[in-house]
Scaffold this active site. Structure first.
Site: not given
Length: 296
Positions: A99-101
């Protein structure tokens, strides 16, 4: 007093002990869905995801769905993702939500709750995160790591050319941004393991917070040392770039050196191309090749 649930690092260590180092990507791009003979929609993405889970169970260390490629289908995409996650849990397969949040304060905590909270609809075992606002901006996820057996993979050195200027920038402390992400993850794992051991828990050989390092990179260009690592649990390294992107698993020891003791080799297109026919064979072949290369 021991922790009630196993740590993410402990579960990774068990996968590594079983010879499982493949992270099987689930990337429902339009062209790959065409290989599957399905429509470019949520149902097609679900079909791909569930097929990969079925083929990877007991063979790969984990699966890594690219969340954006499900998210593009809106609520139907998230419903499909929930069913993929449910299959993975039933199969006992670790899930890394790609998700690379990254954010600060309560906003990042909400992201962490969405992807790591036990019982959440989209609960995964680990998530990819961005910490360019500072490593402590990840604090909203630390409770899940410490008490719920979850993991994080922090972007450190990635293969996209536009990232080099930021990731190779030198901070006031003399470290590059990429090297600081590696060092901070190792330091967090060491401190967390020391606290667990002091509380009576069995030490883990692998930490629960890892980093993302592209296998196509020269890590020295990013200021990342690949020699002997600090004392403590091994740092998990999620390494995209093998297979389709050109990196050879046979070169893993040269690429990563001492930092690759707990390596997850991510492959997506090399196993997804060709559709469901032969999928299990491709996954088994890549898993075996990775295991052989890392055992040498």
């Amino acid at each position: 007093m021991t922790n009630a649930s196993p740590t993410f690092g402990g579960r990774l260590a068990a996968e590594f002990a079983a010879g499982h180092h493949l992270c099987a990507g689930i990337d429902p791009h339009e062209a790959l869905l065409a290989d599957w003979g399905v429509a470019d929609d949520a149902a097609g993405a679900e079909r791909m995801g569930r097929d990969v889970v079925a083929a990877a169970a007991g063979v790969a260390a984990c699966v890594k769905p690219q969340i954006a490629l499900f998210e593009r289908f809106g609520s139907a995409g998230f419903a499909a993702l929930e069913r993929v996650f449910a299959d993975a849990r039933e199969a006992g397969l670790l899930v890394v939500a790609d998700v690379k949040r990254g954010d600060i304060g309560s906003t990042f905590a909400a992201y962490a709750n969405a992807w790591l909270m036990p019982g959440a609809p989209l609960e995964a075992d680990a998530m990819t995160v961005v910490a360019y606002q500072g490593f402590e901006s990840l604090a909203g996820a630390f409770t899940h790591v410490e008490h719920h057996g979850k993991g994080l993979f922090v972007l450190a050195a990635t293969s996209n050319p536009e990232a080099r200027e930021v990731q190779r920038a030198v901070r006031a402390d003399g470290r590059t941004v990429a090297a600081a992400m590696v060092a901070d993850a190792e330091a967090w794992n060491g401190a967390h393991e020391a606290a667990r051991t002091a509380a009576g828990s069995t030490p883990d050989a692998v930490g629960s917070i890892g980093v993302v390092l592209g296998a196509t990179l020269e890590l020295a260009d990013f200021g990342i040392e690949t020699g002997e690592r600090p004392a403590g649990p091994a740092l998990p390294v999620l390494a995209p770039g093998f297979g389709h992107q050109g990196a050879r698993i046979e070169d893993a020891h040269r690429i990563f050196g001492g930092i690759g003791q707990a390596l997850l080799a991510n492959e997506s297109r090399s196993i997804l191309r060709g559709g469901p026919t032969g999928l299990a064979i491709r996954i088994e072949e890549r898993a075996a090749a990775i295991r052989t290369a890392l055992e040498q």
